[in-house]
Design a protein around this motif. Sequence first.
Motif, PDB file in Angstrom:
ATOM      1  N   LEU A 123       0.833  -1.208   0.000  1.00  0.00           N
ATOM      2  CA  LEU A 123       0.000   0.000   0.000  1.00  0.00           C
ATOM      3  C   LEU A 123       0.864   1.253   0.000  1.00  0.00           C
ATOM      4  O   LEU A 123       0.536   2.246  -0.671  1.00  0.00           O
ATOM      5  CB  LEU A 123      -0.937  -0.015   1.213  1.00  0.00           C
ATOM      6  N   TYR A 166       1.872   2.482  -3.335  1.00  0.00           N
ATOM      7  CA  TYR A 166       0.854   3.208  -4.110  1.00  0.00           C
ATOM      8  C   TYR A 166       0.565   4.584  -3.503  1.00  0.00           C
ATOM      9  O   TYR A 166      -0.388   5.255  -3.917  1.00  0.00           O
ATOM     10  CB  TYR A 166      -0.447   2.404  -4.164  1.00  0.00           C
ATOM     11  N   TYR A 171      -0.734   5.096  -0.730  1.00  0.00           N
ATOM     12  CA  TYR A 171      -2.071   4.976  -0.134  1.00  0.00           C
ATOM     13  C   TYR A 171      -2.112   5.756   1.174  1.00  0.00           C
ATOM     14  O   TYR A 171      -1.289   5.549   2.061  1.00  0.00           O
ATOM     15  CB  TYR A 171      -2.385   3.506   0.113  1.00  0.00           C
ATOM     16  N   GLY A 212      -4.645  -0.357  -3.587  1.00  0.00           N
ATOM     17  CA  GLY A 212      -3.694   0.678  -4.011  1.00  0.00           C
ATOM     18  C   GLY A 212      -4.036   1.247  -5.376  1.00  0.00           C
ATOM     19  O   GLY A 212      -3.986   2.476  -5.583  1.00  0.00           O
ATOM     20  N   TRP A 229      -6.975   3.496  -5.037  1.00  0.00           N
ATOM     21  CA  TRP A 229      -6.578   4.795  -4.489  1.00  0.00           C
ATOM     22  C   TRP A 229      -6.020   5.694  -5.603  1.00  0.00           C
ATOM     23  O   TRP A 229      -6.397   6.863  -5.720  1.00  0.00           O
ATOM     24  CB  TRP A 229      -5.546   4.592  -3.399  1.00  0.00           C
TER      25      TRP A 229
END
Length: 780
Positions: A109, A112, A114, A225, A228
């Motif tokens: 995550l 990304y 996130y 991810g 998002w």
Amino acid sequence: MVDQTESNDKGCPFGTAASAGAEHGCPVTDPTAMAEAFDAFEGPYQLDPAEALRWSRDQLPVFYAPKLGYWVVSRYDDIKAVFRDPILFSPRNVLEKITPATSEAQEILKGYDYAMARTMVNEDEPAHMERRRALLDHFMPENLEQQQDMIRRLTREKIDAFIDSGRVDLIDGMLYEVPLLVALHFLGVPEDEIATLKTFSVAHSVNTWGKPSDQKQIEVAHDVGRFWQYAGEIIEKMRAEPEGTGWMHHTIRMNAEIPEVVTDSYVHSMMMAIIVAAHETTSLASANMFKTLLTHPDAWNDICADPSLIPNAVEECLRYAGSIVAWRRQTTAPTTLNDVDLPKGAKLLIVQASGNQDERHFEAADTFDIYRDNAVDHLTFGYGAHQCMGKNIGRMEMRIFLEEVTRRLPHLRLSEQEFDYLPNTSFRGPDELWVEWDPAQNPERTNPNAIHPRRTFAVGPPARRDIARKVRIAEVRQEADGILGLTIEDAQGRPLPKWTAGSHIELCVGAYDRKYSLCGAPEDDSYRVAILREELGRGGSRHIHETLRAGAEIRMRGPSNLFKLDETAPHVVLIAGGIGITPILAMADRLKALGQSYALHYAGRSKSTMAFLDRVARDHGARLSLYAGNEGDRMDLPDMVAGLEDGAQIYACGPKGLLNALETLTKELPEGTFHFEHFSTTATGIDPENEQAFEAELTDSGLVVKVAADTTLLDAIMAAGIDVACDCREGLCGSCEVAVVEGEIDHRDMVLTRAERAESNRMMTCCSRSKNGTRIKLAL
């Protein structure tokens, strides 16, 4: 996935895991052991959450579940109390992963970027209410009306595509894509990546409320991810369209105007969360609705014959099989809930599905009944400050789906199948819903008008006037001088719903709607009432006496119980004056059946005017005291009250003078000693020339409602999109009660005692008003 083959019968959900020593019924004998064994991801809870927690509602309504690490709350009133106090019971953990992420998933995550922050559902005050107020306008009923044509057009297009096929998965064919398109249109989001959004929304649900394996967490983390990043890309596209329409465009504009309230991180997080919230819950709820109705063919057929039943049928489906099973809260200080001490930081799983089938609030709660007149009280949308803003969009879609399908495919039936559900704590709906029909029987093949809607529905909760079942008068008899007895049965020969002592029904006869207490046997399939002819009344009882005959078909609402008997009291004194014997007799019957201690006092002008004398003497003679006024008999009310033992309670129904006298005599006794029900009202309605307009601030919702001189407070609140239960609209029943935070009240009801009126911390919105036109504050 959870595999489930369901029937309409509700047996013990615990099977062989339950106590082997129990020979009859559901063998739950040790609530402490049940609490320790509770697992929200396996077994009974995944099969039927409400039934799985029946033991909890009955024995341990607040319990700690060590396998989950949460306190589970299962009763209606407790769940509502939690929702009502977002300060003490913070929503901060609503989107917290119920299964902690692995370190590998967390690293994915981070890759990304996130950074999911607070959204509308998990934000504390005062930030939550500031943002809610800034972003609420699009959700107001008058602004949602324009969505109806679009929803109907999309629904028709989908039905057109499969109507001649004879078999379809309703979710794949309509119930997934239409809510998603409606959500995207409402938000102002492009509609060109439906397949991508489907993958993302499932991942978000599993990530937040599911129990994925370590390997599954890796897959889910990548999907979350990408979701998002995708949400961020959409936001940037929308920022380039400053004149764009839809709620997210409005949110982005508010971000520019009041960035301290609607922050950048909030916009990004809300974009991701609301795509799921605006779509997934409606899709699942709609699937549950069709599944429930098609497994209850009487209800389905009634709707096909009478589409006015659709709005309340939707509410009953949301109550009985809603898509939102449970929500979460966390305590911000030590507190007590239903006598259970909770520490600061306690995590709560509040199971709305269980509260929605709590017998303490809903009569015959585990029975599906589209005529239930308080179905709108369900907790599926939440309650209070965090009640779902999009509830009326969901209602609108479900009503249109049901109207279109029942009109065009009334011969629809469920296919043989097993139902799979995504294992999680909080959302519920089948992955597939296969239905079938004979295309040769499609109504539009022989009737071109079948393509056209028979009914449209105003945005908001159901209109109570439409919630009435057809019944037949099976018998008319004379119970006493001026008292007509009726036996009432279902017009189609079905059993009428079960009821409890203190319940009433409302008969719709000609232009009159009148309420009468039930006084027969609750186990019977028919109902009995007794109706006093009131020559100086408003005409309803006189009309019934003069016109109703055996065989007549009328409409009926209920049963409802707003005069509930406490069956645990050590002793109960029952006092009836005249026709007030009707609810009191049902209570006496119930106490006798339970073997409880009670005394029955029954007074009237003369024995010839007193109904059920033979019955009360036969069934309650040892506990009965009769008082016939023409024979010089009088109740000694002071002596009755003075002789009450500790913990004893009084239940009374009768003339206003009797109830006022008892109220005065019991005013120094502990709260909850005296219970009463009026059977008439002096209310005459609103006289605009003598009323004053005023404002009511709804503190939980952040709204200020203007109440005109010709409008009740109840109607003004409901026009603002806030649901308030209501029954009599005459100040008799207490169903529309709300808590008063501040302000002077002109009390006009027949529910509150004099002491309660003096405290002025609650009011009946159907009839009471602000005193002298001053602003009041209500906990709504």
